[in-house]
Design a protein around this motif. Structure first.
Motif, mmCIF file in Angstrom:
data_model
loop_
_atom_site.group_PDB
_atom_site.id
_atom_site.type_symbol
_atom_site.label_atom_id
_atom_site.label_comp_id
_atom_site.label_asym_id
_atom_site.label_seq_id
_atom_site.Cartn_x
_atom_site.Cartn_y
_atom_site.Cartn_z
ATOM 1 N N ASP A 86 0.860 -1.172 0.000
ATOM 2 C CA ASP A 86 0.000 0.000 0.000
ATOM 3 C C ASP A 86 0.898 1.223 0.000
ATOM 4 O O ASP A 86 1.938 1.239 0.677
ATOM 5 C CB ASP A 86 -0.926 0.012 1.223
ATOM 6 C CG ASP A 86 -1.907 1.169 1.173
ATOM 7 O OD1 ASP A 86 -2.959 1.014 0.526
ATOM 8 O OD2 ASP A 86 -1.625 2.232 1.769
ATOM 9 N N ASP A 87 0.503 2.253 -0.743
ATOM 10 C CA ASP A 87 1.357 3.435 -0.872
ATOM 11 C C ASP A 87 1.631 4.117 0.460
ATOM 12 O O ASP A 87 2.624 4.836 0.602
ATOM 13 C CB ASP A 87 0.715 4.433 -1.837
ATOM 14 C CG ASP A 87 0.760 3.967 -3.282
ATOM 15 O OD1 ASP A 87 1.552 3.041 -3.571
ATOM 16 O OD2 ASP A 87 0.000 4.506 -4.104
ATOM 17 N N ALA A 88 0.752 3.902 1.451
ATOM 18 C CA ALA A 88 0.916 4.578 2.740
ATOM 19 C C ALA A 88 1.874 3.839 3.676
ATOM 20 O O ALA A 88 2.196 4.365 4.746
ATOM 21 C CB ALA A 88 -0.439 4.743 3.419
ATOM 22 N N HIS A 91 6.653 2.985 1.989
ATOM 23 C CA HIS A 91 6.837 3.699 0.716
ATOM 24 C C HIS A 91 6.310 2.904 -0.477
ATOM 25 O O HIS A 91 6.815 3.017 -1.595
ATOM 26 C CB HIS A 91 8.315 4.033 0.503
ATOM 27 C CG HIS A 91 8.898 4.869 1.608
ATOM 28 N ND1 HIS A 91 8.631 6.211 1.758
ATOM 29 C CD2 HIS A 91 9.743 4.528 2.630
ATOM 30 C CE1 HIS A 91 9.274 6.681 2.809
ATOM 31 N NE2 HIS A 91 9.957 5.691 3.358
ATOM 32 N N GLY A 92 5.286 2.087 -0.233
ATOM 33 C CA GLY A 92 4.679 1.329 -1.313
ATOM 34 C C GLY A 92 5.421 0.078 -1.713
ATOM 35 O O GLY A 92 5.031 -0.596 -2.680
ATOM 36 N N THR A 156 -5.741 3.443 9.585
ATOM 37 C CA THR A 156 -5.785 4.883 9.353
ATOM 38 C C THR A 156 -7.217 5.293 9.033
ATOM 39 O O THR A 156 -7.945 4.571 8.352
ATOM 40 C CB THR A 156 -4.875 5.260 8.182
ATOM 41 O OG1 THR A 156 -5.261 4.495 7.027
ATOM 42 C CG2 THR A 156 -3.414 4.979 8.500
ATOM 43 N N THR A 632 -7.783 10.913 7.407
ATOM 44 C CA THR A 632 -6.888 9.760 7.552
ATOM 45 C C THR A 632 -5.817 10.044 8.601
ATOM 46 O O THR A 632 -5.835 11.078 9.269
ATOM 47 C CB THR A 632 -6.249 9.392 6.199
ATOM 48 O OG1 THR A 632 -5.602 8.115 6.323
ATOM 49 C CG2 THR A 632 -5.233 10.429 5.754
ATOM 50 N N GLY A 633 -4.872 9.120 8.729
ATOM 51 C CA GLY A 633 -3.776 9.267 9.671
ATOM 52 C C GLY A 633 -3.970 8.454 10.937
ATOM 53 O O GLY A 633 -4.972 7.738 11.107
ATOM 54 N N TYR A 698 4.314 2.986 8.749
ATOM 55 C CA TYR A 698 3.466 3.988 8.103
ATOM 56 C C TYR A 698 4.343 5.128 7.598
ATOM 57 O O TYR A 698 5.042 5.786 8.370
ATOM 58 C CB TYR A 698 2.433 4.502 9.106
ATOM 59 C CG TYR A 698 1.479 5.544 8.585
ATOM 60 C CD1 TYR A 698 0.702 5.314 7.454
ATOM 61 C CD2 TYR A 698 1.333 6.766 9.239
ATOM 62 C CE1 TYR A 698 -0.183 6.264 6.988
ATOM 63 C CE2 TYR A 698 0.444 7.729 8.787
ATOM 64 C CZ TYR A 698 -0.314 7.474 7.660
ATOM 65 O OH TYR A 698 -1.197 8.420 7.207
ATOM 66 N N THR A 699 4.313 5.358 6.304
ATOM 67 C CA THR A 699 5.207 6.355 5.705
ATOM 68 C C THR A 699 4.458 7.467 4.975
ATOM 69 O O THR A 699 5.054 8.227 4.219
ATOM 70 C CB THR A 699 6.173 5.667 4.712
ATOM 71 O OG1 THR A 699 5.409 4.891 3.765
ATOM 72 C CG2 THR A 699 7.138 4.759 5.449
ATOM 73 N N ASN A 700 3.171 7.561 5.242
ATOM 74 C CA ASN A 700 2.361 8.547 4.515
ATOM 75 C C ASN A 700 1.922 9.711 5.390
ATOM 76 O O ASN A 700 1.064 10.483 4.998
ATOM 77 C CB ASN A 700 1.122 7.875 3.916
ATOM 78 C CG ASN A 700 0.489 8.694 2.815
ATOM 79 O OD1 ASN A 700 1.175 9.211 1.947
ATOM 80 N ND2 ASN A 700 -0.834 8.811 2.849
ATOM 81 N N GLY A 701 2.504 9.822 6.585
ATOM 82 C CA GLY A 701 2.110 10.906 7.467
ATOM 83 C C GLY A 701 2.847 10.832 8.783
ATOM 84 O O GLY A 701 3.691 9.957 9.012
#
Length: 726
Positions: A86-88, A91-92, A156, A632-633, A698-701
């Motif tokens: 997952d992209d989040a 890093h995918g 998230t 999200t987050g 988790y790399t999206n936030g």
């Protein structure tokens, strides 16, 4: 055997879409042919799909029914993967996991999707993969300074995740079927104790006896909650949802049972008492006698909302929270359309198609389970046909469909949708497999075979045969027609076990007929503007937007036009309003407005204050949480406000500060004080999802790979008297 006349009558009653090798709907048609090697070929608006031979098969008079069962297995094979992404997260990059992925467009593992899918039968088909997938959603705590434990993750979501969303306990709905593995069972029991204790501390409201948090699965706020929650989800964090409370009830029941197995009768009794109290609170707070239905959610002050959802209703029935006549009434009053049953009702005229104006097959499968429990043959047949039709016309088990056309896309300008849809969505796949194994052949979770087959489905499934069968790797089930079919529901008569084969001779019952509700209005009325409220020499003067229904501190004050006065014992009320439509439906509530100015008791911690009078008070914080977007987050700020008074009173209330758009008010807590009590307030660190080890990926936030984050910019502490009563 059925007479020719009876067969013709049943076929006519079954209506469109009941053909044995084709399904026609809204000018489109799907056709299936069986190949000599046991596979199938399905053609329709999507094109053509060849379905190879599968390890399980049904042998009925309907190649369409049999072929779609094979297609669901083929979909499940494609969702059974060795790595997810997952992209989040990470890093995918791919993550090794012998798991069930969520679907073609969702190649990851999400707690609720997975757990509902496993409960819908995937535990039986691939138990090791089911356990591995569930383990992926467990986590320990990465900060050694915090209380340690093993917890189910809330993914998230709204305002920074838990405890705005609190339906992570659905994990136990799936895990309960897989306890024959001791190591896994030990993890389940540990996670169950730790997760329930944490939810009790931060999400349970002792006034109402309910758990706070968002509706399960219906997590796109604007689709189901008032429009004013789009940028402020504090209301959702404060509110109570039917589905989420039923899931907590089921988790408490499981905890009570497992405590006995661990030799801890005292703990078992405690969980059983909590479960019984929660069941009573759900029935007291969510049931609307005037609708004969359970509301989808209620406000944090227990204000009723005239909105309903099919999953919550079905879970209330299948869990045993709803019993007897109330269970049957709740399902009978939930509306249907020719294509199927909507996941929410009434619909929102200003929202695109997704949860709004939509059919979700996995929810339809739970509705079918509920219909089996209350012996409702019309509803069983309706949900089964809907699930079959959607899969056949789409060439896969899709995530969702538009309500009226059952299409995967309807062009309606800015309201077009479904906005997101995916082939081989895992819980839709599980739904089709479940309506075959349990819905038609009656295979229960405990291995018993208890078919409840509507006579309406006999022409499609049996044709001129006297039996149909389900072949599984470890067992087979054969259903035989009785000589006389004079009722409306076929159930188990004589059952014979021959090795791994179960032979059931059906018998006909004439159960009380329930007519599908087809007269419901589609849309809810538009909500009114927020009231205004101010004090004058007559009391609390409330002005509203025309003719509305007024609510004060959760209580319905009645219909008013223009303005009115309310007393509330002299205490400043919090008011909202709804608009009543021509069919008697109320809109969602306007924004809530509270009268009077709360007392600001300073900015230094600990903060001191003397109560001017005895009674109950609302406490909240001004804050700003800019650590992530509202949708999200994992960094909702969660604190524990501790009040200590000179009369030896010590009260602790959780305070939730979701991601915000600028400054706003936190969730509130209720404290009870004696007159002239001198009190101090301290704010202690709480817990959020960023504290779990799993979210180091988790790399999206914020709160992910850069470390836990449970903080907000905190301003004034506000306290105000309230008329709210338990």
């Amino acid at each position: 055997m059925l007479s020719v006349m009876m067969m013709a009558a049943l076929a006519a009653a079954a209506g469109a879409g009941s053909g044995t090798d084709s399904i026609a709907w809204h000018g489109q048609q799907a056709q299936v042919t069986a190949s000599a090697d046991g596979g199938f070929s399905l053609s329709g608006p999507f094109g053509k799909r060849d379905i190879p031979v599968q390890r399980m098969r049904t042998d009925t008079a309907s190649p369409m029914f049999d072929g779609l069962f094979a297609m669901a297995q083929d979909d499940l094979k494609q969702d059974s993967v060795s790595e997810i992404r997952d992209d989040a997260f990470d890093h995918g990059q791919p993550v090794h996991c012998a798991c069930f992925q969520t679907g073609a467009k969702w190649p990851y593992v999400w707690t609720r999707d997975l757990s509902y899918s496993i409960d819908l039968g995937l535990w039986r088909l691939d138990p090791q993969r089911a356990r591995d997938s569930l383990r992926f959603k467990l986590s320990d705590v990465r900060d050694p300074k915090l209380p340690q434990g093993l917890y189910v993750m809330q993914d998230t979501g709204s305002g920074g995740s838990w405890p705005i969303s609190t339906d992570r306990v659905v994990w136990f709905l799936g895990a309960q079927h897989l306890l024959d593995d001791k190591a896994f069972a030990d993890d389940v029991y540990r996670a169950l104790n730790d997760t329930l204790a944490q939810d009790r501390l931060y999400a349970f409201d002792p006034d109402f006896g309910l758990y706070r948090g968002e509706t399960s699965f219906l997590d796109w706020r604007e689709q189901t909650y008032p429009a004013w929650t789009a940028d402020n989800v504090v209301f959702i964090a404060q509110s109570f949802a039917l589905s989420t409370n039923v899931l907590h009830y089921q988790a408490l029941q499981l905890a009570s049972r497992l405590a006995i197995e661990h030799g801890d009768s005292a703990t078992s009794k405690g969980y059983a008492e909590q479960a019984a109290a929660l069941k009573a609170a759900i029935n007291a707070r969510f049931w609307r006698t005037d609708r004969g239905m359970y509301m989808s959610y209620i406000g944090g002050n227990a204000a009723p909302y005239d909105t309903y959802d099919l999953l919550g209703t079905a879970l209330a029935i299948t869990s045993g929270v709803a019993e007897g006549g109330r269970a049957r009434e709740a399902l009978a009053n939930y509306p249907t359309w020719p294509a199927g049953s909507p996941v929410i009702w009434p619909e929102r005229p200003d929202q695109p198609i997704y949860h709004n104006r939509a059919i979700w097959p996995f929810v339809s499968a739970y509705a079918l389970r509920a219909a089996r429990m209350v012996n409702d043959p019309a509803r069983i047949a309706h949900e089964l046909r809907s699930i079959m039709r959607g899969a056949a016309l789409s060439g896969s088990n899709m995530e969702n469909y538009e309500l009226i056309t059952q299409s995967t896309h309807v062009d309606d300008g800015k309201l077009s949708g479904p906005v997101v849809d995916s082939p081989r969505q895992l819980w839709s796949v599980a739904a089709y497999l479940d309506v075959v194994s349990e819905g038609v052949f009656g295979l229960e979770a405990d291995g018993r075979v208890e078919p409840k087959l509507p006579v309406l489905l006999v022409p499609m499934l049996f044709g001129k045969r006297d039996s149909i069968s389900l072949q599984m790797p470890d067992r087979s089930i054969t259903l035989r027609l009785p000589r006389d079919v004079s009722g409306n529901l076929l159930v188990a008569g004589k059952t014979v076990q021959r090795g791994s084969e179960t032979l059931v001779t059906l018998k006909a019952l004439d159960v009380p007929a329930t007519t599908l509700r087809k007269d419901a209005p589609l849309y809810a009325p538009k909500p009114p503007e927020a009231p205004s409220v101010a004090a004058d020499d007559k009391g609390w003067r409330v002005q509203v937007d025309g003719k509305v229904v007024l609510y004060a501190d959760g209580q319905r004050m009645g219909n008013i036009d223009g303005e009115t006065y309310i007393a509330q014992g002299g205490k400043p009320p919090c008011v909202s309003a709804t608009r009543k439509g021509p069919h008697g439906l109320e809109s969602l509530h306007s924004p809530i407005v509270c009268a009077g100015e709360p007392t600001d008791i300073g900015t230094d911690w600990p903060r001191s204050w003397t109560a001017p009078a005895g009674g109950r008070y609302r406490v909240a914080l001004r804050y700003e949480n800019n650590h992530g977007p509202v949708n999200t987050g994992v960094t909702a700020a969660v604190k524990m406000l501790v009040m200590s008074c000179n009369d030896d009173t010590l009260q602790r209330v959780p305070i939730v500060m979701p991601h915000s758009v600028g400054e706003q008010l936190s969730s509130y807590g209720i404290v009870t004080l004696k007159g002239s009590a001198q009190c101090s307030f301290d704010l202690q660190q709480g817990f959020n999802m960023s504290d779990l080890g799993h979210f180091a990926h988790y790399t999206n936030g914020k709160g992910g790979a850069d470390g836990p984050l449970n903080d907000a910019r905190i301003g004034d502490l506000l306290i105000a008297p309230t008329a709210r009563t338990p």
